[in-house]
Write an enzyme that holds these catalytic residues in place. Sequence first.
Site, PDB file in Angstrom:
ATOM      1  N   HIS A 235      39.986  -5.296  62.978  1.00  0.00           N
ATOM      2  CA  HIS A 235      40.957  -5.966  62.082  1.00  0.00           C
ATOM      3  C   HIS A 235      40.245  -6.945  61.138  1.00  0.00           C
ATOM      4  CE1 HIS A 235      43.723  -4.076  64.752  1.00  0.00           C
ATOM      5  NE2 HIS A 235      43.465  -4.884  65.763  1.00  0.00           N
TER       6      HIS A 235
ATOM      7  N   SER B  71      41.487  -1.113  68.243  1.00  0.00           N
ATOM      8  CA  SER B  71      41.438  -2.534  68.584  1.00  0.00           C
ATOM      9  C   SER B  71      40.774  -2.731  69.949  1.00  0.00           C
ATOM     10  CB  SER B  71      42.857  -3.122  68.533  1.00  0.00           C
ATOM     11  OG  SER B  71      42.824  -4.525  68.510  1.00  0.00           O
TER      12      SER B  71
END
Length: 243
Positions: A170, A134
């Site tokens: 994501h 991330s």
Amino acid sequence: MAADEPTILATSGGLRASARLDWEVGPLTRHAVDLAGVTGRAPRVCFLGTACGDDRRLAATFFDNAWREGWTGSHLAVLPMPNVEDVREHLLSQDVIWVWGGSVAGLLALWRLHGLDTVMREAWQAGVVLTGVSAGSICWHAGGTTDSFGPELRPVTNGLALLPWSNGVHYDSEPARRPLFQSLIADGTLPTGYATDDGAGLLYRGTAMAGALAERAGAGAYRVARGPDGTATEERLDVRRVG
């Protein structure tokens, strides 16, 4: 021991649920450690939780994982002050640097404040494998999308730019990520980039994308570019399963 050339594995994964710990290492992170090519001793892996405010519980869980994996684990914190005497020396002595998720905007600000932007480039060029999830994926790129400023996603355009591409994370689990990433590339806010579903990662050798990997069945990776008509074009990449 160092990788043969500058190597980054940027992911939307690398960890998974655990029956005994808060989380455990996943196949993508194991693969990043394998990429360092260490033989004859335990790989040295340094964990950075900057994007989560150097949460001590995260670091403690990392050390539990490092022991289970047979790594020589360490962590670098910058809050409330650096926890090692010489940050540069410590990072350059590692085989792998693993960066956790959270606020990529906060991570970049703190790294620049402490000179870690320069040190990370030096470590990368020296063959230390850089990996992360991330925020720990976006940071190596020119920019991406972030919720660092609130629930509504915004662009971040001041990544370390070790890689000249933008990065979407994501991609399949947060519905707003995909359309925003595409629109920011279409209007030129972000350069051509690569995106990952949860459980997928992007392997870079030097600044070239060398392959897409997945630790979860069905996890995809994508190349998104600005088309000649000013719209975004998306190409699904071939993905190799690891673990």
